[in-house]
Design a protein around this motif. Structure first.
Motif, PDB file in Angstrom:
ATOM      1  N   ALA A   7       1.121  -1.495  -0.207  1.00 30.61           N
ATOM      2  CA  ALA A   7      -0.060   0.406  -0.239  1.00 30.61           C
ATOM      3  C   ALA A   7       0.777   1.414  -0.264  1.00 30.61           C
ATOM      4  CB  ALA A   7      -1.249  -0.180   1.540  1.00 30.61           C
ATOM      5  N   ARG A   8       2.251   1.307   0.778  1.00 30.87           N
ATOM      6  CA  ARG A   8       3.056   1.916   0.317  1.00 30.87           C
ATOM      7  C   ARG A   8       3.522   2.850  -1.071  1.00 30.87           C
ATOM      8  NH1 ARG A   8       4.425   5.354   2.295  1.00 30.87           N
ATOM      9  NH2 ARG A   8       6.374   5.394   3.075  1.00 30.87           N
ATOM     10  N   TYR A   9       3.057   1.720  -1.577  1.00 32.00           N
ATOM     11  CA  TYR A   9       3.763   2.025  -3.674  1.00 32.00           C
ATOM     12  C   TYR A   9       2.926   2.386  -4.098  1.00 32.00           C
ATOM     13  CZ  TYR A   9       8.455   0.436  -1.360  1.00 32.00           C
ATOM     14  OH  TYR A   9       9.421   0.152  -0.878  1.00 32.00           O
ATOM     15  N   VAL A  10       1.442   2.171  -4.290  1.00 29.86           N
ATOM     16  CA  VAL A  10       0.664   2.148  -5.063  1.00 29.86           C
ATOM     17  C   VAL A  10      -0.463   3.411  -5.240  1.00 29.86           C
ATOM     18  CG1 VAL A  10       0.448  -0.628  -5.417  1.00 29.86           C
ATOM     19  CG2 VAL A  10      -1.080   0.349  -4.192  1.00 29.86           C
ATOM     20  N   ASP A  11      -1.108   3.539  -6.320  1.00 30.55           N
ATOM     21  CA  ASP A  11      -2.723   4.097  -5.428  1.00 30.55           C
ATOM     22  C   ASP A  11      -3.692   4.905  -5.306  1.00 30.55           C
ATOM     23  OD1 ASP A  11      -0.817   6.973  -6.660  1.00 30.55           O
ATOM     24  OD2 ASP A  11      -0.303   5.715  -7.812  1.00 30.55           O
ATOM     25  N   ARG A  12      -3.905   2.576  -5.336  1.00 27.59           N
ATOM     26  CA  ARG A  12      -5.458   2.245  -5.287  1.00 27.59           C
ATOM     27  C   ARG A  12      -5.228   0.920  -4.726  1.00 27.59           C
ATOM     28  NH1 ARG A  12     -10.223   4.224  -8.469  1.00 27.59           N
ATOM     29  NH2 ARG A  12     -10.125   5.728  -6.560  1.00 27.59           N
ATOM     30  N   MET A  13      -6.016   0.129  -4.037  1.00 24.73           N
ATOM     31  CA  MET A  13      -5.833  -0.893  -3.717  1.00 24.73           C
ATOM     32  C   MET A  13      -7.197  -1.557  -3.859  1.00 24.73           C
ATOM     33  SD  MET A  13      -3.121  -2.716  -1.220  1.00 24.73           S
ATOM     34  CE  MET A  13      -2.975  -4.232  -1.493  1.00 24.73           C
ATOM     35  N   SER A  14      -7.797  -2.534  -4.572  1.00 25.60           N
ATOM     36  CA  SER A  14      -9.158  -2.737  -3.821  1.00 25.60           C
ATOM     37  C   SER A  14      -9.318  -5.022  -3.888  1.00 25.60           C
ATOM     38  CB  SER A  14      -9.846  -2.896  -5.515  1.00 25.60           C
ATOM     39  OG  SER A  14      -9.109  -3.324  -6.809  1.00 25.60           O
ATOM     40  N   TYR A  15      -9.955  -5.084  -3.207  1.00 26.28           N
ATOM     41  CA  TYR A  15     -10.563  -6.452  -2.745  1.00 26.28           C
ATOM     42  C   TYR A  15     -11.614  -6.620  -3.269  1.00 26.28           C
ATOM     43  CZ  TYR A  15      -6.465  -7.271   0.272  1.00 26.28           C
ATOM     44  OH  TYR A  15      -5.212  -7.178   1.012  1.00 26.28           O
ATOM     45  N   ASN A  16     -12.195  -7.203  -3.771  1.00 25.47           N
ATOM     46  CA  ASN A  16     -13.703  -7.776  -5.037  1.00 25.47           C
ATOM     47  C   ASN A  16     -13.979  -8.612  -3.186  1.00 25.47           C
ATOM     48  OD1 ASN A  16     -12.586  -6.302  -6.734  1.00 25.47           O
ATOM     49  ND2 ASN A  16     -13.121  -8.479  -7.942  1.00 25.47           N
ATOM     50  N   ILE A  17     -15.469  -8.294  -3.241  1.00 23.34           N
ATOM     51  CA  ILE A  17     -16.530  -8.614  -2.464  1.00 23.34           C
ATOM     52  C   ILE A  17     -16.975  -9.837  -3.190  1.00 23.34           C
ATOM     53  CG2 ILE A  17     -18.730  -8.445  -1.370  1.00 23.34           C
ATOM     54  CD1 ILE A  17     -17.440  -6.041  -0.146  1.00 23.34           C
ATOM     55  N   GLU A  18     -16.876  -9.524  -4.227  1.00 23.86           N
ATOM     56  CA  GLU A  18     -17.499 -10.988  -5.083  1.00 23.86           C
ATOM     57  C   GLU A  18     -18.773 -11.374  -5.418  1.00 23.86           C
ATOM     58  OE1 GLU A  18     -14.974 -11.365  -7.414  1.00 23.86           O
ATOM     59  OE2 GLU A  18     -13.494 -12.230  -5.858  1.00 23.86           O
ATOM     60  N   LEU A  19     -19.614 -11.392  -3.921  1.00 26.37           N
ATOM     61  CA  LEU A  19     -20.943 -11.754  -3.890  1.00 26.37           C
ATOM     62  C   LEU A  19     -21.266 -11.177  -3.230  1.00 26.37           C
ATOM     63  CD1 LEU A  19     -20.012 -15.918  -4.921  1.00 26.37           C
ATOM     64  CD2 LEU A  19     -21.446 -13.825  -6.141  1.00 26.37           C
ATOM     65  N   PRO A  20     -22.953 -10.392  -3.220  1.00 27.45           N
ATOM     66  CA  PRO A  20     -23.077  -9.682  -2.011  1.00 27.45           C
ATOM     67  C   PRO A  20     -23.959 -10.100  -0.657  1.00 27.45           C
ATOM     68  CG  PRO A  20     -24.384  -9.640  -3.843  1.00 27.45           C
ATOM     69  CD  PRO A  20     -23.588 -10.373  -4.225  1.00 27.45           C
ATOM     70  N   SER A  21     -23.447 -11.434  -0.547  1.00 30.82           N
ATOM     71  CA  SER A  21     -24.092 -12.439   0.681  1.00 30.82           C
ATOM     72  C   SER A  21     -22.664 -13.127   1.596  1.00 30.82           C
ATOM     73  CB  SER A  21     -24.979 -12.658   1.091  1.00 30.82           C
ATOM     74  OG  SER A  21     -25.180 -14.446   0.240  1.00 30.82           O
ATOM     75  N   GLU A  22     -22.738 -13.533   2.233  1.00 31.27           N
ATOM     76  CA  GLU A  22     -21.865 -14.552   2.660  1.00 31.27           C
ATOM     77  C   GLU A  22     -22.599 -15.671   2.206  1.00 31.27           C
ATOM     78  OE1 GLU A  22     -19.508 -13.867   6.187  1.00 31.27           O
ATOM     79  OE2 GLU A  22     -18.639 -16.211   4.728  1.00 31.27           O
ATOM     80  N   ARG A  23     -23.585 -16.419   2.537  1.00 30.95           N
ATOM     81  CA  ARG A  23     -24.230 -17.653   1.943  1.00 30.95           C
ATOM     82  C   ARG A  23     -23.629 -17.508   0.451  1.00 30.95           C
ATOM     83  NH1 ARG A  23     -28.838 -18.534  -1.072  1.00 30.95           N
ATOM     84  NH2 ARG A  23     -29.260 -20.500  -0.266  1.00 30.95           N
ATOM     85  N   SER A  24     -23.767 -17.141  -0.442  1.00 24.12           N
ATOM     86  CA  SER A  24     -24.079 -16.937  -1.266  1.00 24.12           C
ATOM     87  C   SER A  24     -21.814 -16.982  -2.125  1.00 24.12           C
ATOM     88  CB  SER A  24     -24.122 -15.767  -2.785  1.00 24.12           C
ATOM     89  OG  SER A  24     -24.946 -15.554  -2.646  1.00 24.12           O
ATOM     90  N   LEU A  25     -21.040 -16.400  -0.913  1.00 25.44           N
ATOM     91  CA  LEU A  25     -19.446 -16.794  -1.463  1.00 25.44           C
ATOM     92  C   LEU A  25     -19.345 -18.139  -1.033  1.00 25.44           C
ATOM     93  CD1 LEU A  25     -17.890 -14.277  -2.179  1.00 25.44           C
ATOM     94  CD2 LEU A  25     -17.562 -14.327   0.590  1.00 25.44           C
TER      95      LEU A  25
END
Lengths: 436, 239
Positions: free
Chosen positions: A168-186
């Motif tokens: 994070a010290r080197y980049v401008d933006r980071m992202s984690y994809n939530i992928e699916l809107p609920s824990e159950r689907s995940l």
């Protein structure tokens, strides 16, 4: 002075076209391509950030090419059911070295093909190994290659915290994809990921950024913040739930953007729908997302938790039709917040109206000349007390409807692809929807 | 009366002082078509008078001289007249007028400026550099508006270590960065000896451009709106 000759020696490590093709096709379904939010300065070397972002080209699908969107590797150990790169899929695999990626970025950048790098990866061997390779790449790019352009790095869930923090010290933006809107689907579709494994690093980064700011430390820490993405339609969650989730992400984690990508079936699986999700649903979600961020709406106002957004009206129009007692508003006196709630009037038009009306009372003709779009707005405003819309409230719905039928009976002739085996409809690996 | 000027800001301001008292006057550059019986005069720039006008305008509206600079860059035929009517309103009202968007003259000026600004923003993305054998970069462009030096400023901040030439081939001039100085120079045509790897990088870029597209979601109209065909001439992905 910066020395060009130093860089010519790297020219041996050019990536092969075949590898570039595989790694690009694996990354292209990621929606995010924005390069805004960073003002990184050039400190000798190449590149700088441009706060407003910059589009460098447009592909025939109408999307902009801003960043070099690429996977470091598509050689995955995970088994996410919707993903064509999952471990047991039979697709060509490739992995690029940090040198190849750095050189590709710098040489594309200096020819002004791109605004920076968007680096993502499948999980190679294990999360820590993958995150380490990603870190090596961005660190090399910033230090050895003196690259100061935009870098968006995708985080690897379950990777070691210290690796993530250093990246994070080197980049401008980071992202984690939530992928699916609920824990159950995940749990059902991406068994190796959990809500916590995605939200925890996001929370940690948000906290770290706050700390960084409070202590006024030197350097930059994710100047363009964090974003996320979720797949819509692979699982049964309604729009109401999705928008509440987005709203929480904006309010509690301070995310810059939530991206939505409509599900495209590329892998046949008994747990996944066979038909692609209509793009219109994705479009409506984005419209609602904009209302949350820039127009002062809340998810609760827009729709109940268990409902979907109507397809035949845009979300603002749907809200106005439900709240007709607030309309019509007088353009010459209404406060900015109310102008922003008029269907068809955007942030720019609302601002123009508040400026122009200080000098002269505005008529409908004035608005037209100022290029305020009146197709929908005309029914919700008065100009100097004059209303030029329709008197009939029931007629209004019909006039505003885009004519799109919300429900459709599936016909044999509608989508021949739905009947074909997937491999014939489109090569599986060329259409990835949810990647890491 | 129509006042013809040489296209410089000084010339414009000199003509402005002459044209201001007469409500039917106009300012134009040499391409203007005269109507029958119309009187005209050619104005030579007068540094002293132009300076005076500029000082006065800056007192009335701190931003209007930068706006004039933008307006005079426009590729529109009647840009001088648009600028004249806009500045005349400032002089009459004795204050900034840019927010009076219901006024036709203000609206015309504001849209004209927006077009120049929009194209400059677009070209920051659409410029394509070719790498020459010496390592210097060369980019041909043919924009609607005269913005080549604005692009020079953008790329100097971005690529300070690379000498570059941004060549406006239709206006036959170039913004040149030699590593120390940024300047505008007349340039008829340029011969560029490409570096050994240039072709290979272009081909790699074309491969990337092909791969990142999603063929099942064809939206050519949208693409054309964002990237009009006239800008594609110098972009390797369309060759």
């Amino acid at each position: 002075m910066f020395d060009i000759a130093r860089f010519s020696c790297y020219n041996r490590g050019m990536i092969s076209e075949e590898k570039l093709k595989i790694l690009t096709e694996g990354a292209k379904y990621d929606v995010s391509c924005s390069s805004s939010g960073s003002r990184r300065k050039n400190e000798g070397g190449i590149g700088n950030g441009s706060a407003a972002g910059c589009c460098h080209s447009f592909t025939p699908d109408g999307r902009c090419v801003s960043l070099l969107k690429i996977l470091m590797s598509n050689d995955c150990v995970y088994h996410c059911r919707y993903c064509p790169n999952r471990a047991d899929a039979d697709v060509p695999r490739a992995t690029a070295t940090p040198e190849e990626l750095c050189l590709l970025t710098v040489d594309f950048y200096k020819r002004n093909y791109i605004e920076g790098l968007f680096l993502s990866s499948a999980v190679v061997k294990n999360p820590d190994y993958t995150m380490e390779r990603l870190l090596i790449t961005v660190k090399k790019l910033r230090t050895e290659y003196a690259f100061h352009g935009y870098i968006h790095l995708k985080g690897i869930p379950r990777a070691d915290e210290t690796l993530v923090r250093e990246a994070a010290r080197y980049v401008d933006r980071m992202s984690y994809n939530i992928e699916l809107p609920s824990e159950r689907s995940l749990k059902l579709l991406a068994p190796q990921k959990s809500k916590e494994s995605l939200l925890l690093p996001m929370r940690r980064l948000a906290k770290e950024k706050e700390l960084f700011r409070a202590e006024k430390r030197n350097g930059l820490f994710l100047p363009a913040g964090q974003t996320t993405q979720m797949i819509v339609g692979a699982s049964p969650e309604p729009d109401g739930l999705i928008l509440r989730l987005s709203q929480n992400l904006y309010r509690k984690l301070g995310l810059k953007r939530v991206y939505y990508s409509s599900y495209v079936p590329v892998v046949r699986d008994s747990l996944l729908p066979d038909l692609p999700v209509e793009q219109l649903r994705e479009h409506r979600l984005y419209q609602a997302d904009w209302l949350l961020r820039f127009y002062g709406f809340s998810a609760e106002e827009l729709l109940p938790e268990g409902e979907n957004l109507p397809l035949e009206y845009d979300p603002k129009c749907a809200w106005a039709l439900k709240n007709l007692h607030c309309f019509p508003v007088e353009v010459n006196t209404a406060p900015l917040e109310m102008l922003l709630r008029v269907p068809g009037i955007g942030a720019k038009s609302a601002y123009k109206i508040t400026q122009a009306r200080r000098y002269t009372p505005l008529t409908l003709e004035d608005l037209r000349k100022m290029r305020v779009v009146l197709r929908r707005a005309a029914y919700f405003i008065t100009c100097g007390g004059k209303y030029s819309g329709t008197k009939s409230r029931t007629g209004l719905r019909g006039l505003l409807s885009t004519g799109i039928q919300p429900a459709k009976q599936l016909s044999l002739f509608d989508n021949p692809n739905a009947l074909l085996p997937l491999s014939e409809a489109e090569p599986a690996y060329s259409a990835l929807t949810g990647e890491l | 009366m129509i006042y013809f000027i040489d296209g410089t800001k000084e010339g414009f301001l000199t003509a402005f002082l002459l044209a201001f008292p007469d409500p039917d006057s106009a300012i134009a550059s040499s391409e203007h078509q005269l109507a029958l019986g119309q009187q005209c005069a050619f104005v030579t720039a007068d540094e002293e008078r132009a300076k005076r006008a500029e000082r006065r305008f800056l007192q009335l509206d701190g931003r209007c001289m930068r706006e004039l600079d933008t307006l005079l860059r426009s590729g529109e035929k009647n840009k001088e007249q648009i600028a004249f009517r806009y500045l005349r309103l400032i002089a009459q009202k004795q204050r900034p007028v840019r927010d009076m968007l219901a006024d036709a003259d203000v609206l015309a000026a504001s849209e004209c400026m927006a077009r120049v600004g929009h194209e400059a923003e677009r070209l920051k993305g659409f410029v394509r550099f070719l790498e020459s054998a010496s390592g210097a970069l060369y980019a041909p462009i043919s924009p609607d508006n005269d913005i080549c030096d604005l692009l020079g400023i953008h790329f100097r901040a971005r690529l300070p270590g690379y000498p570059f030439v941004i060549h406006d081939v239709s206006r036959k001039k170039a913004s040149v960065w030699d590593g120390e100085h940024l300047f505008l120079a007349p340039l008829e045509r340029a011969e560029v000896l490409l570096s050994a790897d240039e072709e290979a990088w272009q081909s790699l870029w074309r491969e990337y451009y092909r791969s990142v597209n999603i063929p099942s979601r064809l939206r050519l109209k949208q693409m054309r709106g964002y990237l009009p065909v006239r800008y594609r001439k110098f972009m390797p992905e369309f060759k």
